[in-house]
Motif scaffolding. Structure first.
Motif, PDB file in Angstrom:
ATOM      1  N   ALA A   1       1.489   3.992 -16.952  1.00 34.94           N
ATOM      2  CA  ALA A   1       1.100   5.073 -16.048  1.00 34.94           C
ATOM      3  C   ALA A   1       1.188   4.618 -14.593  1.00 34.94           C
ATOM      4  CB  ALA A   1      -0.316   5.546 -16.367  1.00 34.94           C
ATOM      5  N   PHE A   2       0.761   3.387 -14.335  1.00 31.00           N
ATOM      6  CA  PHE A   2       0.818   2.878 -12.963  1.00 31.00           C
ATOM      7  C   PHE A   2       2.263   2.839 -12.472  1.00 31.00           C
ATOM      8  CE2 PHE A   2       0.887  -0.185  -9.544  1.00 31.00           C
ATOM      9  CZ  PHE A   2      -0.244   0.145  -8.822  1.00 31.00           C
ATOM     10  N   ALA A   3       3.176   2.387 -13.316  1.00 30.43           N
ATOM     11  CA  ALA A   3       4.587   2.349 -12.926  1.00 30.43           C
ATOM     12  C   ALA A   3       5.094   3.741 -12.583  1.00 30.43           C
ATOM     13  CB  ALA A   3       5.421   1.730 -14.047  1.00 30.43           C
ATOM     14  N   ALA A   4       4.624   4.747 -13.307  1.00 31.33           N
ATOM     15  CA  ALA A   4       5.061   6.120 -13.047  1.00 31.33           C
ATOM     16  C   ALA A   4       4.563   6.630 -11.701  1.00 31.33           C
ATOM     17  CB  ALA A   4       4.593   7.039 -14.175  1.00 31.33           C
ATOM     18  N   VAL A   5       3.280   6.386 -11.389  1.00 29.71           N
ATOM     19  CA  VAL A   5       2.768   6.866 -10.093  1.00 29.71           C
ATOM     20  C   VAL A   5       3.311   6.014  -8.946  1.00 29.71           C
ATOM     21  CG1 VAL A   5       0.698   7.948 -11.026  1.00 29.71           C
ATOM     22  CG2 VAL A   5       0.606   5.546 -10.385  1.00 29.71           C
ATOM     23  N   GLN A   6       3.589   4.744  -9.227  1.00 28.86           N
ATOM     24  CA  GLN A   6       4.134   3.864  -8.190  1.00 28.86           C
ATOM     25  C   GLN A   6       5.489   4.369  -7.700  1.00 28.86           C
ATOM     26  OE1 GLN A   6       4.472  -0.188  -9.514  1.00 28.86           O
ATOM     27  NE2 GLN A   6       4.983  -0.984  -7.502  1.00 28.86           N
ATOM     28  N   ARG A   7       6.277   4.913  -8.603  1.00 29.87           N
ATOM     29  CA  ARG A   7       7.602   5.421  -8.221  1.00 29.87           C
ATOM     30  C   ARG A   7       7.520   6.662  -7.356  1.00 29.87           C
ATOM     31  NH1 ARG A   7       8.810   3.633 -13.590  1.00 29.87           N
ATOM     32  NH2 ARG A   7       8.352   5.687 -14.468  1.00 29.87           N
TER      33      ARG A   7
ATOM     34  N   PHE B   1       0.849  -1.187   0.000  1.00 28.64           N
ATOM     35  CA  PHE B   1       0.000   0.000   0.000  1.00 28.64           C
ATOM     36  C   PHE B   1       0.885   1.237   0.000  1.00 28.64           C
ATOM     37  CE2 PHE B   1      -2.425   3.363   2.162  1.00 28.64           C
ATOM     38  CZ  PHE B   1      -3.532   3.412   1.329  1.00 28.64           C
ATOM     39  N   GLY B   2       0.709   2.078  -1.008  1.00 28.58           N
ATOM     40  CA  GLY B   2       1.522   3.273  -1.130  1.00 28.58           C
ATOM     41  C   GLY B   2       0.685   4.535  -1.146  1.00 28.58           C
ATOM     42  N   VAL B   3       1.287   5.606  -0.639  1.00 34.65           N
ATOM     43  CA  VAL B   3       0.646   6.922  -0.633  1.00 34.65           C
ATOM     44  C   VAL B   3       1.547   7.890  -1.396  1.00 34.65           C
ATOM     45  CG1 VAL B   3      -0.246   8.811   0.782  1.00 34.65           C
ATOM     46  CG2 VAL B   3      -0.377   6.442   1.638  1.00 34.65           C
ATOM     47  N   ILE B   4       0.961   8.633  -2.311  1.00 35.67           N
ATOM     48  CA  ILE B   4       1.701   9.653  -3.055  1.00 35.67           C
ATOM     49  C   ILE B   4       1.549  10.971  -2.300  1.00 35.67           C
ATOM     50  CG2 ILE B   4       1.960  10.842  -5.261  1.00 35.67           C
ATOM     51  CD1 ILE B   4       0.498   8.355  -6.501  1.00 35.67           C
ATOM     52  N   PRO B   5       2.617  11.435  -1.656  1.00 30.81           N
ATOM     53  CA  PRO B   5       2.493  12.622  -0.783  1.00 30.81           C
ATOM     54  C   PRO B   5       2.164  13.891  -1.561  1.00 30.81           C
ATOM     55  CG  PRO B   5       4.535  11.391  -0.360  1.00 30.81           C
ATOM     56  CD  PRO B   5       3.971  10.882  -1.652  1.00 30.81           C
ATOM     57  N   PHE B   6       1.551  14.835  -0.840  1.00 32.15           N
ATOM     58  CA  PHE B   6       1.308  16.154  -1.430  1.00 32.15           C
ATOM     59  C   PHE B   6       2.609  16.729  -1.989  1.00 32.15           C
ATOM     60  CE2 PHE B   6      -2.264  16.497   1.834  1.00 32.15           C
ATOM     61  CZ  PHE B   6      -3.273  16.332   0.891  1.00 32.15           C
ATOM     62  N   ALA B   7       3.706  16.498  -1.271  1.00 30.14           N
ATOM     63  CA  ALA B   7       4.979  17.126  -1.622  1.00 30.14           C
ATOM     64  C   ALA B   7       5.774  16.350  -2.658  1.00 30.14           C
ATOM     65  CB  ALA B   7       5.830  17.293  -0.356  1.00 30.14           C
TER      66      ALA B   7
ATOM     67  N   HIS C   1       7.443  15.066  -5.944  1.00 24.60           N
ATOM     68  CA  HIS C   1       7.776  15.677  -7.231  1.00 24.60           C
ATOM     69  C   HIS C   1       6.997  14.940  -8.315  1.00 24.60           C
ATOM     70  CE1 HIS C   1       9.976  17.559 -10.445  1.00 24.60           C
ATOM     71  NE2 HIS C   1      10.419  16.393 -10.881  1.00 24.60           N
ATOM     72  N   ARG C   2       6.070  15.638  -8.978  1.00 24.38           N
ATOM     73  CA  ARG C   2       5.140  14.976  -9.896  1.00 24.38           C
ATOM     74  C   ARG C   2       5.815  14.628 -11.217  1.00 24.38           C
ATOM     75  NH1 ARG C   2       0.388  13.615  -7.146  1.00 24.38           N
ATOM     76  NH2 ARG C   2       0.175  12.493  -9.114  1.00 24.38           N
ATOM     77  N   ARG C   3       5.995  13.326 -11.431  1.00 26.46           N
ATOM     78  CA  ARG C   3       6.435  12.829 -12.730  1.00 26.46           C
ATOM     79  C   ARG C   3       5.235  12.387 -13.562  1.00 26.46           C
ATOM     80  NH1 ARG C   3       9.602  10.753  -8.723  1.00 26.46           N
ATOM     81  NH2 ARG C   3      11.759  11.456  -8.675  1.00 26.46           N
ATOM     82  N   MET C   4       4.080  12.313 -12.905  1.00 25.55           N
ATOM     83  CA  MET C   4       2.815  11.969 -13.568  1.00 25.55           C
ATOM     84  C   MET C   4       1.709  12.731 -12.857  1.00 25.55           C
ATOM     85  SD  MET C   4       1.055  10.297 -15.864  1.00 25.55           S
ATOM     86  CE  MET C   4       2.120   9.021 -16.519  1.00 25.55           C
ATOM     87  N   TRP C   5       0.853  13.383 -13.623  1.00 28.83           N
ATOM     88  CA  TRP C   5      -0.237  14.157 -13.030  1.00 28.83           C
ATOM     89  C   TRP C   5      -1.263  13.215 -12.393  1.00 28.83           C
ATOM     90  CZ3 TRP C   5       1.092  13.355 -18.017  1.00 28.83           C
ATOM     91  CH2 TRP C   5       0.191  12.641 -18.818  1.00 28.83           C
ATOM     92  N   PRO C   6      -2.102  13.711 -11.469  1.00 35.29           N
ATOM     93  CA  PRO C   6      -3.164  12.860 -10.909  1.00 35.29           C
ATOM     94  C   PRO C   6      -4.088  12.366 -12.016  1.00 35.29           C
ATOM     95  CG  PRO C   6      -2.861  14.818  -9.569  1.00 35.29           C
ATOM     96  CD  PRO C   6      -2.042  15.027 -10.813  1.00 35.29           C
ATOM     97  N   LEU C   7      -4.411  11.088 -11.959  1.00 37.06           N
ATOM     98  CA  LEU C   7      -5.169  10.428 -13.013  1.00 37.06           C
ATOM     99  C   LEU C   7      -6.549  10.029 -12.521  1.00 37.06           C
ATOM    100  CD1 LEU C   7      -2.285   8.066 -14.141  1.00 37.06           C
ATOM    101  CD2 LEU C   7      -2.980  10.183 -15.275  1.00 37.06           C
ATOM    102  N   GLU C   8      -7.374   9.550 -13.429  1.00 40.22           N
ATOM    103  CA  GLU C   8      -8.650   8.959 -13.062  1.00 40.22           C
ATOM    104  C   GLU C   8      -8.387   7.636 -12.341  1.00 40.22           C
ATOM    105  OE1 GLU C   8      -7.837   7.679 -17.396  1.00 40.22           O
ATOM    106  OE2 GLU C   8      -7.465   9.412 -16.097  1.00 40.22           O
ATOM    107  N   THR C   9      -9.323   7.226 -11.479  1.00 41.61           N
ATOM    108  CA  THR C   9      -9.193   5.949 -10.791  1.00 41.61           C
ATOM    109  C   THR C   9      -9.193   4.810 -11.805  1.00 41.61           C
ATOM    110  OG1 THR C   9     -10.129   6.652  -8.685  1.00 41.61           O
ATOM    111  CG2 THR C   9     -10.409   4.336  -9.259  1.00 41.61           C
ATOM    112  N   PHE C  10      -8.243   3.857 -11.629  1.00 39.53           N
ATOM    113  CA  PHE C  10      -8.235   2.694 -12.512  1.00 39.53           C
ATOM    114  C   PHE C  10      -7.646   1.480 -11.804  1.00 39.53           C
ATOM    115  CE2 PHE C  10      -4.143   4.750 -13.385  1.00 39.53           C
ATOM    116  CZ  PHE C  10      -3.243   3.690 -13.461  1.00 39.53           C
TER     117      PHE C  10
END
Length: 282
Positions: free
Chosen positions: A256-262, A208-214, A216-225
């Motif tokens: 895209a998932f790999a990008a937000v996962q990082r 379970f991962g959380v993408i913090p507010f802070a 550095h965005r390598r991918m913009w917030p996406l639709e739920t998938f």
């Protein structure tokens, strides 16, 4: 990204339409001749052959009978159903309530080995508590104007989530930090939900991962998938559920998932963000 699911759905519809045209031409018929044989206005054939309208099962049977191509009925019906399910409005899915929708996906959940889930707006359904799910599903029913069976639907959602603890499944679930702060159902419901996240993230099958507010965005917030193995993606937007099975389209979401996962944090860092959200409830 946002154009991808609808383009895949449209391509599937156009594939059905193109097959109809091909069979008509093979029979040596004009569109108006098929219309006459079917007892339709010629505009209906035009709508079917230009992917404006998906044919019903009966439309396919009559069209192919007119073309003396009945041996293709099963093929065309199957293609049409696939196209029809790629983009389905929530009001249609929930027209008799939400409970049934939770039950329909049970075989898919039980057969999936690897779940990859990204949520930018709510806690993933697989991790929801009864109180959180009831509050969320009530809001959805109210907004859509569909029957409100939230308690039963929430119970069905939790029952569907038995795969978290049973069977040979792995889960990578990511949320934006904002999800921990949105007060779905009020403070007490959120406290219970956040506490459950702390519990379930300790399971060996769950990352379970959380993408913090802070972050550095390598991918913009996406639709739920959700990605089911590498075979299927379910995308949720405000008006519809989109189902993607075309390999190239699935690959876009895996990338895209790999990008937000990082960008996500896990373990003690994720726990700290959840604990801070609990403290903020007062």
């Amino acid at each position: 990204m946002n154009a991808s699911p609808s383009s895949a759905a449209q391509a599937a519809r156009e594939g059905v339409a193109a097959r109809l045209v091909d069979l008509r031409r093979t029979a040596g018929l004009k569109g108006y001749e098929v219309a006459a044989r079917c007892g339709w206005h010629k505009s209906k054939v035009s709508r079917l052959e230009n992917a404006v309208t998906l044919p019903t099962d009966e439309d396919i049977r009559r069209y192919l009978a007119a073309c003396t191509a009945q041996e293709h009925v099963a093929e065309l019906i199957a293609k049409t159903r696939v196209a029809d399910q790629m983009y389905v409005e929530w009001k249609r899915i929930h027209q008799t309530g939400i409970k049934r929708r939770q039950e329909v996906d049970v075989p898919l959940y039980e057969s999936t080995h690897l779940f990859r889930v990204y949520c930018s707006n709510v806690v993933p359904g697989l991790l929801q508590t009864q109180g959180y799910a009831e509050s969320l599903l009530t809001s959805i029913s109210d907004f859509q104007g569909t029957p409100n069976d939230a308690p039963a639907a929430a119970a069905a959602r939790l029952a569907r989530s038995h795969v978290i603890r049973d069977g040979d499944h792995r889960f990578v679930l990511l949320v934006e930090e904002a999800v921990l702060r949105y007060r779905i159902g009020g403070a007490s419901v959120m406290a219970g939900q956040l506490g459950y996240l702390l519990e379930v993230m300790s399971l060996p099958s769950v990352a379970f991962g959380v993408i913090p507010f802070a972050a550095h965005r390598r991918m913009w917030p996406l639709e739920t998938f959700m990605v089911f193995d590498d075979e299927r993606v379910q995308v949720e937007n405000l008006s519809a559920e989109i189902n993607i099975t075309v390999p190239d389209e699935v690959g876009v979401y895996v990338k895209a998932f790999a990008a937000v996962q990082r960008m996500a944090v896990y373990g003690p860092q994720a726990r700290a963000l959840i604990t801070a959200a609990i403290d903020a409830l007062g």
